[in-house]
Design a protein around this motif. Structure first.
Motif, short mmCIF file in Angstrom:
data_model
loop_
_atom_site.label_atom_id
_atom_site.label_comp_id
_atom_site.label_asym_id
_atom_site.label_seq_id
_atom_site.Cartn_x
_atom_site.Cartn_y
_atom_site.Cartn_z
N SER A 169 -21.83 39.07 -54.73
CA SER A 169 -21.41 38.38 -53.51
C SER A 169 -19.93 38.63 -53.22
CB SER A 169 -21.68 36.87 -53.61
OG SER A 169 -23.05 36.61 -53.49
N LEU A 170 -19.12 38.60 -54.27
CA LEU A 170 -17.70 38.89 -54.08
C LEU A 170 -17.51 40.31 -53.58
CD1 LEU A 170 -14.70 38.07 -54.42
CD2 LEU A 170 -14.84 39.02 -56.75
N PHE A 171 -18.21 41.26 -54.17
CA PHE A 171 -18.09 42.66 -53.75
C PHE A 171 -18.46 42.81 -52.28
CE2 PHE A 171 -20.22 46.69 -52.90
CZ PHE A 171 -19.17 47.57 -53.11
N LYS A 172 -19.55 42.21 -51.87
CA LYS A 172 -20.00 42.34 -50.48
C LYS A 172 -19.01 41.72 -49.51
CE LYS A 172 -24.88 42.36 -51.78
NZ LYS A 172 -26.17 41.64 -51.69
N ALA A 173 -18.41 40.61 -49.91
CA ALA A 173 -17.42 39.97 -49.04
C ALA A 173 -16.14 40.79 -48.94
CB ALA A 173 -17.11 38.56 -49.56
N LEU A 174 -15.70 41.38 -50.07
CA LEU A 174 -14.43 42.09 -50.09
C LEU A 174 -14.54 43.54 -49.61
CD1 LEU A 174 -12.70 41.01 -53.43
CD2 LEU A 174 -12.21 40.23 -51.11
N TYR A 175 -15.70 44.14 -49.74
CA TYR A 175 -15.83 45.57 -49.46
C TYR A 175 -15.28 45.97 -48.09
CZ TYR A 175 -17.72 50.17 -48.56
OH TYR A 175 -17.84 51.49 -48.22
N PRO A 176 -15.62 45.27 -46.99
CA PRO A 176 -15.06 45.68 -45.69
C PRO A 176 -13.54 45.58 -45.65
CG PRO A 176 -16.94 44.21 -45.39
CD PRO A 176 -16.55 44.14 -46.84
N ARG A 177 -12.99 44.72 -46.48
CA ARG A 177 -11.54 44.51 -46.48
C ARG A 177 -10.82 45.56 -47.33
NH1 ARG A 177 -9.34 38.45 -47.33
NH2 ARG A 177 -10.47 38.29 -45.36
#
Length: 258
Positions: A169-177
């Protein structure tokens, strides 16, 4: 028959989601009939999935169906299927952020306006059995994380599944950033809520000027039918320069965002 409201679960045991977030869940089966229903509902498979196995096609279509349903809850009128972008990440419409996950016959999607939230990550995982979990421990958890799990009395397999899902979940949230993959060991659980309904992840590696080592992210956790759902919600980037807090798509590296 078309997919009806009875097939859509608007909320799947995810607590305290702000009103600005829309979520959608679809129960699905891996079958040609299910895929046909989703296609009749307006979901188009991309050419890159023409030779994919049926399971991948159904999961993709179910996830995109939920994503469209969540976007519609925000007033978005588009009917197009979210395309696949760089590194297989779903391309959300301008002005929106979101995330997709699927597993164990459930597809989930969450969406929000980008003016309200800087990123979202959602993940669903069925708890691993002991034999499957044990070899993964050193690749997914540090010694300190293993100690936190042992102190809870949680089984190794359940704790590992929870940590895995939270980091997804953290990866998915941060990836676009951050625009790059990072490893499971680049983030570490540093706290677990007493009720086990939330935990805090700390970055051990600097990923971008905004996402530096030491930044902390809160992950919400919920459970149903031997599944774990985790959710990470980031504040807008311009308001949180070095830390972010969370609320609630998959490699030796973190999974692609789906």
């Amino acid at each position: 028959m078309p997919i009806s409201a009875a097939h859509i679960i608007s909320s799947l045991a995810v607590p305290d989601v702000p009103a600005s977030i829309r979520q959608s869940c679809l129960r699905y089966s891996v079958s040609a009939a299910q895929l046909a229903l989703l296609e009749q509902g307006g979901i188009a498979l991309p050419a890159t999935l023409a030779n994919a196995v049926l399971k991948r096609k159904v999961e993709f279509a179910a996830g995109r169906y939920c994503a469209r349903h969540a976007l519609q809850g925000l007033g978005y009128a588009g009917l197009e299927t979210l395309p696949i972008g760089h590194h297989r990440a779903p391309v959300w419409p301008d002005g929106f952020v979101g995330s997709i996950s699927h597993g164990d016959g459930h597809a989930l999607a969450v969406a929000a306006a980008s003016r309200d939230w800087g990123g979202i990550g959602i993940d669903i995982e069925r708890c691993l059995d002991h034999d499957a979990a044990q070899p993964l421990v050193p690749y997914l958890m540090s010694t300190a994380e293993q100690a936190i799990g042992a102190a809870t009395g949680m089984s190794v397999e359940r704790w590992l599944t929870l940590v895995f899902s939270a980091k997804e979940s953290l990866f998915k949230a941060l990836y676009p950033r951050v625009g790059q993959y990072f490893d499971f060991l680049d983030a570490e659980v540093c706290a677990l809520q007493p009720a086990q309904d939330g935990l805090t992840l700390r970055l051990l590696t600097t990923l971008s000027p905004q996402c530096i080592a030491g930044s902390r992210y809160t992950i919400q956790v919920s459970y149903f039918d031997n599944n774990i759902v985790t959710l990470c919600l980031l504040a807008p980037a311009d308001t949180v320069p070095t830390t972010a807090s969370g609320v609630i798509d998959d490699s030796a590296k973190m999974h692609p965002p789906d």
